[in-house]
Scaffold this motif. Structure first.
Motif, PDB file in Angstrom:
ATOM      1  N   GLU A  62       0.972  -1.179  -0.074  1.00 21.25           N
ATOM      2  CA  GLU A  62      -0.193   0.012   0.095  1.00 21.25           C
ATOM      3  C   GLU A  62       0.870   1.198  -0.054  1.00 21.25           C
ATOM      4  N   LEU A  63       1.966   1.169   0.428  1.00 16.32           N
ATOM      5  CA  LEU A  63       2.949   2.500   0.661  1.00 16.32           C
ATOM      6  C   LEU A  63       4.214   2.320   0.232  1.00 16.32           C
ATOM      7  N   VAL A  64       4.719   3.170  -0.545  1.00 16.79           N
ATOM      8  CA  VAL A  64       5.998   2.956  -1.266  1.00 16.79           C
ATOM      9  C   VAL A  64       6.985   3.826  -0.346  1.00 16.79           C
ATOM     10  N   GLN A  85       4.604   9.298  -1.614  1.00 17.05           N
ATOM     11  CA  GLN A  85       3.028   9.334  -1.801  1.00 17.05           C
ATOM     12  C   GLN A  85       2.724   9.539  -3.048  1.00 17.05           C
ATOM     13  N   ASP A  86       3.632   9.810  -3.862  1.00 14.15           N
ATOM     14  CA  ASP A  86       3.331  10.078  -5.225  1.00 14.15           C
ATOM     15  C   ASP A  86       3.594   9.029  -6.184  1.00 14.15           C
ATOM     16  N   LYS A  87       3.887   7.823  -5.424  1.00 19.04           N
ATOM     17  CA  LYS A  87       3.757   6.320  -6.004  1.00 19.04           C
ATOM     18  C   LYS A  87       2.895   5.519  -5.741  1.00 19.04           C
ATOM     19  N   THR A  88       2.537   4.472  -6.495  1.00 19.25           N
ATOM     20  CA  THR A  88       1.558   3.549  -5.962  1.00 19.25           C
ATOM     21  C   THR A  88       2.477   2.344  -6.125  1.00 19.25           C
ATOM     22  N   ALA A  89       1.948   1.166  -5.477  1.00 16.44           N
ATOM     23  CA  ALA A  89       2.719  -0.075  -4.905  1.00 16.44           C
ATOM     24  C   ALA A  89       3.168  -0.659  -6.552  1.00 16.44           C
ATOM     25  N   GLU A  90       2.128  -0.479  -7.431  1.00 14.20           N
ATOM     26  CA  GLU A  90       2.440  -0.821  -8.865  1.00 14.20           C
ATOM     27  C   GLU A  90       3.680  -0.152  -9.504  1.00 14.20           C
TER      28      GLU A  90
END
Length: 69
Positions: free
Chosen positions: A6-8, A38-43
């Motif tokens: 969920e968090l990068v 927070q600007d990135k997703t797990a993907e």
């Protein structure tokens, strides 16, 4: 240990080495949290496989450079 993706987290480290102790096959030397992304997703995050490939490429490049000198 397993976590939900969920968090990068951006990790700073001094080195990567192969490890038989850890399930991912790599050990991070002197790893520390640099920042939360927070600007990135797990993907968008790199995986352990990405890290392993990059580490192998760096090792090959280092050996190639050393043999030229």
């Amino acid at each position: 240990m397993s976590v939900r993706p969920e968090l990068v987290v951006e990790i700073a480290l001094d080195g990567v080495q192969a490890s038989t102790r850890y399930r991912g096959g790599v050990a991070l030397r002197f790893a520390r949290v640099k920042r939360y992304r927070q600007d990135k997703t797990a993907e968008d995050a790199d995986t352990v496989d990405d890290l392993s490939r990059a580490s192998r490429r760096a090792a090959v490049a280092t050996r190639s450079t050393a043999s030229i000198e």
